[in-house]
Design a protein around this motif. Sequence first.
Motif, PDB file in Angstrom:
ATOM      1  N   HIS A  18      17.914  57.111  19.647  1.00 21.40           N
ATOM      2  CA  HIS A  18      18.117  57.455  18.138  1.00 21.40           C
ATOM      3  C   HIS A  18      19.627  56.479  17.951  1.00 21.40           C
ATOM      4  CE1 HIS A  18      15.594  60.607  17.493  1.00 21.40           C
ATOM      5  NE2 HIS A  18      15.998  61.101  18.593  1.00 21.40           N
TER       6      HIS A  18
ATOM      7  N   ASP B 120      22.535  72.722  29.099  1.00 26.55           N
ATOM      8  CA  ASP B 120      21.043  72.832  29.076  1.00 26.55           C
ATOM      9  C   ASP B 120      20.620  72.282  27.748  1.00 26.55           C
ATOM     10  OD1 ASP B 120      21.020  73.780  31.867  1.00 26.55           O
ATOM     11  OD2 ASP B 120      20.856  75.762  31.011  1.00 26.55           O
ATOM     12  N   GLY B 121      19.705  71.530  27.517  1.00 27.14           N
ATOM     13  CA  GLY B 121      19.167  71.270  26.220  1.00 27.14           C
ATOM     14  C   GLY B 121      19.859  70.447  25.106  1.00 27.14           C
TER      15      GLY B 121
ATOM     16  N   ALA C 127      20.267  67.279  24.477  1.00 27.97           N
ATOM     17  CA  ALA C 127      19.408  66.353  23.923  1.00 27.97           C
ATOM     18  C   ALA C 127      18.666  66.886  22.849  1.00 27.97           C
ATOM     19  CB  ALA C 127      18.802  65.569  24.846  1.00 27.97           C
ATOM     20  N   ASP C 128      18.030  67.980  23.156  1.00 27.32           N
ATOM     21  CA  ASP C 128      17.216  68.808  22.132  1.00 27.32           C
ATOM     22  C   ASP C 128      17.824  69.175  20.911  1.00 27.32           C
ATOM     23  OD1 ASP C 128      14.879  68.232  23.453  1.00 27.32           O
ATOM     24  OD2 ASP C 128      15.001  70.110  24.449  1.00 27.32           O
ATOM     25  N   ILE C 129      19.181  69.827  21.093  1.00 26.58           N
ATOM     26  CA  ILE C 129      20.060  70.077  20.138  1.00 26.58           C
ATOM     27  C   ILE C 129      20.488  69.008  19.230  1.00 26.58           C
ATOM     28  CG2 ILE C 129      22.442  71.031  19.727  1.00 26.58           C
ATOM     29  CD1 ILE C 129      21.968  72.759  22.401  1.00 26.58           C
TER      30      ILE C 129
ATOM     31  N   ARG D 211      18.807  66.033  18.697  1.00 25.17           N
ATOM     32  CA  ARG D 211      17.707  65.616  18.249  1.00 25.17           C
ATOM     33  C   ARG D 211      17.515  66.403  16.858  1.00 25.17           C
ATOM     34  NH1 ARG D 211      15.520  65.111  23.430  1.00 25.17           N
ATOM     35  NH2 ARG D 211      15.817  62.946  24.297  1.00 25.17           N
ATOM     36  N   ALA D 212      17.708  67.745  16.969  1.00 20.54           N
ATOM     37  CA  ALA D 212      17.335  68.654  16.015  1.00 20.54           C
ATOM     38  C   ALA D 212      18.394  68.704  14.874  1.00 20.54           C
ATOM     39  CB  ALA D 212      17.221  70.271  16.517  1.00 20.54           C
TER      40      ALA D 212
END
Length: 158
Positions: free
Chosen positions: A66, A79-80, A82-84, A86-87
């Motif tokens: 990105h 934890d998570g 990268a997902d946070i 991206r979202a």
Amino acid sequence: MTWLETEGGPLVVVPRAALSHWSGTEGDYDRACEVMDFVGVLALPDGAEALVLGDEPLSTAYLPEHRVLVRWCYAESGDGVADIIRAGLPTAEWEEGPALSTTGELVMFDAAYFGIEVGTLTDSTALELGAGSYRVDSASVEPDHLTSFRVHRFVELA
């Protein structure tokens, strides 16, 4: 994600080809510390430009898919992340930032070090960007009251 930290000062992002021009505590560090905004651009002697991550010395990682620098403000755990991020990117409210020109790959490191010490005396992170001009925009990603990240994206300019 691999997080990079400083010993209390700002992080700087310098073109790999211009690392030898970053003078660390011999002058460039002081200039970097004067950047009060989230990001700022400094001219280097060879015509290259360095990006300074101002404000606070926050742990920072890079999401290459990105073209986003992620700065850790606060969160309960790693934890998570990268997902946070991206979202949160599609709905982030971006503030336009300064323009940065580069000849290619950039290297992020603690501004207190000399550029020639990157990879030996100090840790660094490579940012794969093509040669060109980019605007560095900033936003916050805060999915809840316990989590906050400052993000900076590289937007290619035509």
